[in-house]
Design an enzyme around this catalytic site. Structure first.
Site: not given
Ligand code: ADP
Length: 187
Positions: A16, A91, A130, A134, A145
């Site tokens: 996104k 969300r 990735r 984080r 998540r």
């Protein structure tokens, strides 16, 4: 000129953020990422950041009230006058309802939804590889998540029903960007 009010919807790891950046640049509208706004707040230690930090690290959702406050303020800024692309919001169904109402009350164009479809095993692979460092990219937080996405966020798609455009999120960044651009040009 009518407003280009967009929601880029999809699970964590769907791309996104990357795709919203392209759409924003190509259409001269701001990208509004609630995740980025919250991470900025955490980094600068504001009250909002202090409230959000632990919730985000677990991969849970920050309260609708907090999020709606920051989104409302952001959409009121003058750079959103000709449109915006939201990434990471709404969300929950409550957030979607609040957004619909806000736009309606202000006489603004209802938001259109572009939904990125990516299978779950690919999502986990992307997030864990990735390497963004984080705090919520640990295996446990990622699992949570995705569960939170299925439970709280996926119903947002039903809320928008036929008003949402489905786009295949597999393939290269450019391929996906092309698909989105084609859909936007079509409607
Ligand atoms: P992802 O890559 O998982 O889609 P984001 O960068 O969009 O992540 O968001 C990171 C975290 O910020 C979420 O897991 C959640 O804790 C919080 N967050 C972001 N947007 C929202 C929102 N609209 N409502 C509640 N919490 C949010």
């Amino acid at each position: 000129m009518s407003e280009l009010n967009l929601i880029l919807f999809g699970p964590p790891g769907a791309g996104k953020g990357t795709q919203a950046q392209f759409v924003a640049a190509n259409n001269a509208i701001p990208q509004i990422s609630t995740g980025d706004m919250l991470r900025d707040a955490v980094a600068s230690g504001t009250e909002l950041g202090r409230k959000a930090k632990a919730v985000m690290e677990r991969g849970d959702l920050v309260s609708d009230d907090l999020i709606l406050g920051i989104v409302r303020e952001r959409l009121d800024r003058s750079d959103c006058r000709s449109g915006f692309i939201l990434d990471g919001f709404p969300r929950t169904v409550a957030q979607a309802e609040a957004l619909d109402k806000l736009l309606e009350q202000q006489g603004r164009t209802p938001a259109r939804v572009i939904s990125l479809r990516v299978p779950e095993d690919e999502l986990t692979r992307r997030i864990l590889s990735r390497g963004e460092g984080r705090a919520d990219d640990t295996e446990e937080a990622v699992r949570n998540r995705l569960a939170v996405y299925r439970r709280e966020t996926e119903p947002v798609l039903e809320h928008y029903g036929d008003a949402s455009i489905q786009v295949d999120g597999l393939g290269s960044i450019d391929e996906v960007a092309d698909r989105i651009a084609k859909e936007l040009a079509r409607s």
